[in-house]
Scaffold this motif. Structure first.
Motif, PDB file in Angstrom:
ATOM      1  N   ALA A  64      44.372  39.046  31.974  1.00  0.00           N
ATOM      2  CA  ALA A  64      44.633  38.772  30.560  1.00  0.00           C
ATOM      3  C   ALA A  64      43.696  39.599  29.706  1.00  0.00           C
ATOM      4  O   ALA A  64      42.577  39.901  30.116  1.00  0.00           O
ATOM      5  N   GLY A  65      44.164  39.952  28.501  1.00  0.00           N
ATOM      6  CA  GLY A  65      43.290  40.656  27.568  1.00  0.00           C
ATOM      7  C   GLY A  65      43.772  42.058  27.296  1.00  0.00           C
ATOM      8  O   GLY A  65      44.244  42.737  28.207  1.00  0.00           O
ATOM      9  N   ASN A  66      43.623  42.499  26.015  1.00  0.00           N
ATOM     10  CA  ASN A  66      43.986  43.861  25.634  1.00  0.00           C
ATOM     11  C   ASN A  66      45.374  44.259  26.116  1.00  0.00           C
ATOM     12  O   ASN A  66      45.525  45.124  26.964  1.00  0.00           O
ATOM     13  N   GLY A  67      46.373  43.572  25.614  1.00  0.00           N
ATOM     14  CA  GLY A  67      47.741  43.888  26.051  1.00  0.00           C
ATOM     15  C   GLY A  67      48.348  42.660  26.690  1.00  0.00           C
ATOM     16  O   GLY A  67      47.676  41.654  26.871  1.00  0.00           O
ATOM     17  N   PRO A  68      49.619  42.757  27.039  1.00  0.00           N
ATOM     18  CA  PRO A  68      50.283  41.596  27.635  1.00  0.00           C
ATOM     19  C   PRO A  68      49.637  41.223  28.965  1.00  0.00           C
ATOM     20  O   PRO A  68      49.151  42.099  29.684  1.00  0.00           O
ATOM     21  N   THR A  69      49.631  39.923  29.240  1.00  0.00           N
ATOM     22  CA  THR A  69      49.055  39.468  30.513  1.00  0.00           C
ATOM     23  C   THR A  69      49.922  39.970  31.662  1.00  0.00           C
ATOM     24  O   THR A  69      51.156  39.909  31.605  1.00  0.00           O
ATOM     25  N   LEU A  70      49.232  40.469  32.646  1.00  0.00           N
ATOM     26  CA  LEU A  70      49.932  41.082  33.779  1.00  0.00           C
ATOM     27  C   LEU A  70      49.723  40.208  35.003  1.00  0.00           C
ATOM     28  O   LEU A  70      48.603  39.769  35.270  1.00  0.00           O
ATOM     29  N   VAL A  71      50.811  39.922  35.734  1.00  0.00           N
ATOM     30  CA  VAL A  71      50.647  39.123  36.956  1.00  0.00           C
ATOM     31  C   VAL A  71      51.237  39.881  38.129  1.00  0.00           C
ATOM     32  O   VAL A  71      52.310  40.467  38.030  1.00  0.00           O
ATOM     33  N   LEU A  72      50.512  39.865  39.220  1.00  0.00           N
ATOM     34  CA  LEU A  72      50.934  40.598  40.407  1.00  0.00           C
ATOM     35  C   LEU A  72      51.008  39.630  41.573  1.00  0.00           C
ATOM     36  O   LEU A  72      50.154  38.756  41.718  1.00  0.00           O
ATOM     37  N   ARG A  73      52.045  39.777  42.391  1.00  0.00           N
ATOM     38  CA  ARG A  73      52.104  38.951  43.599  1.00  0.00           C
ATOM     39  C   ARG A  73      51.822  39.841  44.793  1.00  0.00           C
ATOM     40  O   ARG A  73      52.385  40.933  44.913  1.00  0.00           O
ATOM     41  N   SER A 111      36.116  36.272  26.089  1.00  0.00           N
ATOM     42  CA  SER A 111      35.827  37.593  26.667  1.00  0.00           C
ATOM     43  C   SER A 111      37.004  38.522  26.383  1.00  0.00           C
ATOM     44  O   SER A 111      38.085  38.084  26.013  1.00  0.00           O
ATOM     45  N   THR A 112      36.759  39.824  26.539  1.00  0.00           N
ATOM     46  CA  THR A 112      37.830  40.789  26.314  1.00  0.00           C
ATOM     47  C   THR A 112      38.928  40.615  27.366  1.00  0.00           C
ATOM     48  O   THR A 112      40.110  40.648  27.057  1.00  0.00           O
ATOM     49  N   TYR A 113      38.491  40.470  28.612  1.00  0.00           N
ATOM     50  CA  TYR A 113      39.451  40.347  29.717  1.00  0.00           C
ATOM     51  C   TYR A 113      39.149  39.107  30.541  1.00  0.00           C
ATOM     52  O   TYR A 113      38.026  38.610  30.538  1.00  0.00           O
ATOM     53  N   ALA A 114      40.156  38.653  31.262  1.00  0.00           N
ATOM     54  CA  ALA A 114      39.897  37.667  32.306  1.00  0.00           C
ATOM     55  C   ALA A 114      40.797  37.984  33.493  1.00  0.00           C
ATOM     56  O   ALA A 114      41.937  38.417  33.338  1.00  0.00           O
ATOM     57  N   ILE A 115      40.237  37.760  34.678  1.00  0.00           N
ATOM     58  CA  ILE A 115      41.002  37.920  35.917  1.00  0.00           C
ATOM     59  C   ILE A 115      41.163  36.528  36.517  1.00  0.00           C
ATOM     60  O   ILE A 115      40.207  35.744  36.540  1.00  0.00           O
ATOM     61  N   ALA A 116      42.375  36.217  37.010  1.00  0.00           N
ATOM     62  CA  ALA A 116      42.583  34.952  37.710  1.00  0.00           C
ATOM     63  C   ALA A 116      43.246  35.220  39.040  1.00  0.00           C
ATOM     64  O   ALA A 116      44.089  36.118  39.154  1.00  0.00           O
ATOM     65  N   VAL A 117      42.864  34.449  40.056  1.00  0.00           N
ATOM     66  CA  VAL A 117      43.558  34.543  41.348  1.00  0.00           C
ATOM     67  C   VAL A 117      43.853  33.154  41.878  1.00  0.00           C
ATOM     68  O   VAL A 117      43.029  32.245  41.783  1.00  0.00           O
ATOM     69  N   THR A 118      45.046  33.002  42.394  1.00  0.00           N
ATOM     70  CA  THR A 118      45.420  31.743  43.028  1.00  0.00           C
ATOM     71  C   THR A 118      46.347  32.073  44.196  1.00  0.00           C
ATOM     72  O   THR A 118      47.272  32.870  44.064  1.00  0.00           O
ATOM     73  N   GLY A 119      46.044  31.516  45.373  1.00  0.00           N
ATOM     74  CA  GLY A 119      46.829  31.904  46.543  1.00  0.00           C
ATOM     75  C   GLY A 119      46.630  30.967  47.719  1.00  0.00           C
ATOM     76  O   GLY A 119      45.922  29.967  47.628  1.00  0.00           O
ATOM     77  N   ILE A 120      47.249  31.323  48.816  1.00  0.00           N
ATOM     78  CA  ILE A 120      47.187  30.510  50.026  1.00  0.00           C
ATOM     79  C   ILE A 120      46.482  31.310  51.113  1.00  0.00           C
ATOM     80  O   ILE A 120      47.060  32.224  51.715  1.00  0.00           O
ATOM     81  N   THR A 125      51.094  29.782  36.705  1.00  0.00           N
ATOM     82  CA  THR A 125      49.744  29.209  36.825  1.00  0.00           C
ATOM     83  C   THR A 125      48.689  30.307  36.730  1.00  0.00           C
ATOM     84  O   THR A 125      47.688  30.165  36.011  1.00  0.00           O
ATOM     85  N   ALA A 126      48.890  31.415  37.444  1.00  0.00           N
ATOM     86  CA  ALA A 126      47.925  32.511  37.399  1.00  0.00           C
ATOM     87  C   ALA A 126      47.752  32.999  35.959  1.00  0.00           C
ATOM     88  O   ALA A 126      46.641  33.234  35.483  1.00  0.00           O
ATOM     89  N   ARG A 127      48.864  33.102  35.279  1.00  0.00           N
ATOM     90  CA  ARG A 127      48.846  33.558  33.899  1.00  0.00           C
ATOM     91  C   ARG A 127      48.034  32.613  33.008  1.00  0.00           C
ATOM     92  O   ARG A 127      47.138  33.037  32.265  1.00  0.00           O
ATOM     93  N   GLU A 128      48.312  31.324  33.131  1.00  0.00           N
ATOM     94  CA  GLU A 128      47.591  30.357  32.288  1.00  0.00           C
ATOM     95  C   GLU A 128      46.110  30.285  32.654  1.00  0.00           C
ATOM     96  O   GLU A 128      45.258  30.051  31.800  1.00  0.00           O
ATOM     97  N   MET A 129      45.819  30.476  33.936  1.00  0.00           N
ATOM     98  CA  MET A 129      44.401  30.485  34.355  1.00  0.00           C
ATOM     99  C   MET A 129      43.662  31.637  33.677  1.00  0.00           C
ATOM    100  O   MET A 129      42.571  31.465  33.124  1.00  0.00           O
ATOM    101  N   ALA A 130      44.251  32.823  33.717  1.00  0.00           N
ATOM    102  CA  ALA A 130      43.588  33.999  33.141  1.00  0.00           C
ATOM    103  C   ALA A 130      43.434  33.850  31.632  1.00  0.00           C
ATOM    104  O   ALA A 130      42.355  34.087  31.070  1.00  0.00           O
ATOM    105  N   GLU A 131      44.493  33.404  30.986  1.00  0.00           N
ATOM    106  CA  GLU A 131      44.414  33.278  29.527  1.00  0.00           C
ATOM    107  C   GLU A 131      43.435  32.179  29.131  1.00  0.00           C
ATOM    108  O   GLU A 131      42.683  32.315  28.156  1.00  0.00           O
TER     109      GLU A 131
END
Ligand code: ATP
Ligand code: MG
Length: 428
Positions: free
Chosen positions: A383-392, A354-363, A340-346
């Motif tokens: 997301a943006g400029n390279g593979p989308t990166l997700v961090l928990r 935009s060049t980049y997007a940041i997404a956050v989803t949490g509890i 979900t975080a990945r799809e939100m950012a993309e």
């Protein structure tokens, strides 16, 4: 030089207002080598203010007051100081003209009482207020006027509102201090701001290597806040600059990746600066931070060159309609999940181009946790400029601190990518 700070205002003692002026002034002064020796908060009655100032001058030669320069009946500083030192008040034409202009420009009638703010004690110097109506005042006192013998004293009166006091201090007071109390030995101070490592980890990594410099007179201070650790390097004497420079180099060589700025730099401002220089843009998709990342970024002047926009998508439906998150993703993995975080950012990046997007989803909590995803669990994606990166991450705090720490980590994720520092960093 003995410096005493007196913050006036009953609201401080009743706990309605946090005494941020104390912190801000002490910090600004100490960074320039002027260390406050005593600080006091007093209610805004004339007698209390007079007593505090009188006592302060039995020890100090520089006394700074804040607050009580306004037009209301509880604003007594100017009047009771004039009385204390026997300096009659008279109207200052230039100050009055400024006050009148202030109201004229805002198309507001000038209340009669506002005139009081143009009153200046005999011999006092007016400190311009470019963000309000009450000017500050600086009053020279000869040795006979107060308890100490042989030395002149300086009393500086500043307005209470921080957005008036801060610029006035920087433009009016600092030059006055340098002229009136020139530092008697060279002083150097550098604050390095870091994120992504805890306070003890910072110390563990740098203290040993700094030991020789400490032996030569360097002082190190650590200041930890949520999501940030400041390292303060201070030295005095002829080698001050050299010591602090060497220490900075050492710190940077050891934890440089984590250092996002110095002095009063804030992470959002650093990001805006970096993206502006690269002519790149950023979009946001926020769930659990509720727009807080957008808020922090838009506090920075010039954000419009960088920030295209942001979505606050709290419900699953909003995540689908605003960002194009797929219903299968939500059904299979849940709203708080890596996909979900990945799809939100993309989605945010593509929709706002935009060049980049940041997404956050949490509890954020306190409810809503599970064994697999406990309260505090956050996924953040870049997301943006390279593979989308997700961090928990696991950010277990009250809701407001949760938002701050989460925003800090998400922005740091972007800073890391912009500076090629690698995306995976240890939790705060
Ligand atoms: P005004 O013209 O606004 O009345 P003033 O110089 O008389 O300014 P105060 O009346 O003492 O100042 O304070 C005005 C407001 O400034 C307070 O309500 C408070 O919000 C803020 N303020 C005052 N003192 C402090 C302080 N020490 N730290 C942070 N904020 C302060
Ligand atoms: Mg007031």
């Amino acid at each position: 030089l003995n410096i005493e700070l007196i913050n006036t205002g009953t609201e401080l003692l009743l706990g309605f207002v946090t005494n941020t002026n104390q912190q801000w002034l002490c910090r600004q002064l100490s960074q320039r080598g002027y260390v406050v020796t005593r600080q006091l908060a007093v209610p805004d009655t004339g007698a209390e203010i007079q007593q505090a100032v009188r006592e302060a001058f039995t020890r100090g030669n520089l006394v700074i007051t804040t607050g009580g320069l306004g037009p209301t009946s509880d604003d007594l500083t100017r009047e009771c100081i004039a009385q204390l030192f026997g300096r009659p008040l008279s109207e200052d034409a230039a100050s009055l003209a400024k006050i009148e202009r202030f109201f004229r420009e805002r198309n507001r009638p000038m209340p009669e009482r506002t005139r009081l703010q143009a009153l200046v004690p005999e011999g006092a110097r007016v400190l311009a207020n470019n963000n309000g109506t009450a000017p500050g005042l600086a009053l020279e006192l000869d040795a006979a006027a107060y308890g100490r013998t042989g030395q002149r004293g300086l009393l500086i009166m500043l307005p209470g509102p921080p957005r008036e006091l801060e610029p006035m201090f920087l433009t009016e007071v600092v030059p006055l201090l340098l002229e009136r109390f020139p530092p008697n030995e060279p002083f150097a101070c550098r604050v390095l701001r870091s994120t992504g490592v805890g306070e003890s980890a910072v110390e563990e990594r740098i203290a040993g290597r700094l030991q020789p410099l400490v032996a030569a007179g360097l002082e190190i201070g650590y200041c930890a806040r949520f999501g940030e650790v400041d390292v303060r390097l201070v030295a005095r004497g002829p080698k001050a600059d050299e010591l602090v420079k060497q220490a900075e180099q050492t710190v940077r060589s050891l934890i440089g990746k984590h250092v996002f700025g110095c002095e009063t730099d804030e992470l959002p401002a650093v990001i805006i600066r970096d993206l502006t220089a690269r002519r790149q843009t950023l979009a946001l998709a926020e769930s659990c931070t509720g727009g807080y990342i957008a808020h922090r970024l838009t506090n920075v002047p010039g954000a419009s060159a960088v920030l295209t926009g942001g979505f606050v998508t709290y419900s699953n439906e909003a995540k689908q309609t605003c960002l194009g998150v797929r219903s299968e993703t939500l059904a299979t993995h849940g709203a708080v999940s890596e996909p979900t975080a990945r799809e939100m950012a993309e989605g945010a990046r593509d929709r706002l181009r935009s060049t980049y997007a940041i997404a956050v989803t949490g509890i954020a909590g306190p409810g809503g946790g599970s064994a697999e995803k406990p309260v505090g669990t956050v996924y953040m994606a870049l997301a943006g400029n390279g593979p989308t990166l997700v961090l928990r991450q696991l950010n277990r705090y009250d809701r407001e601190s949760f938002k701050f720490v989460t925003s800090q980590q998400a922005l740091e994720l972007l800073r890391r990518r912009l500076n090629d520092l690698g995306g995976n960093f240890r939790p705060l």
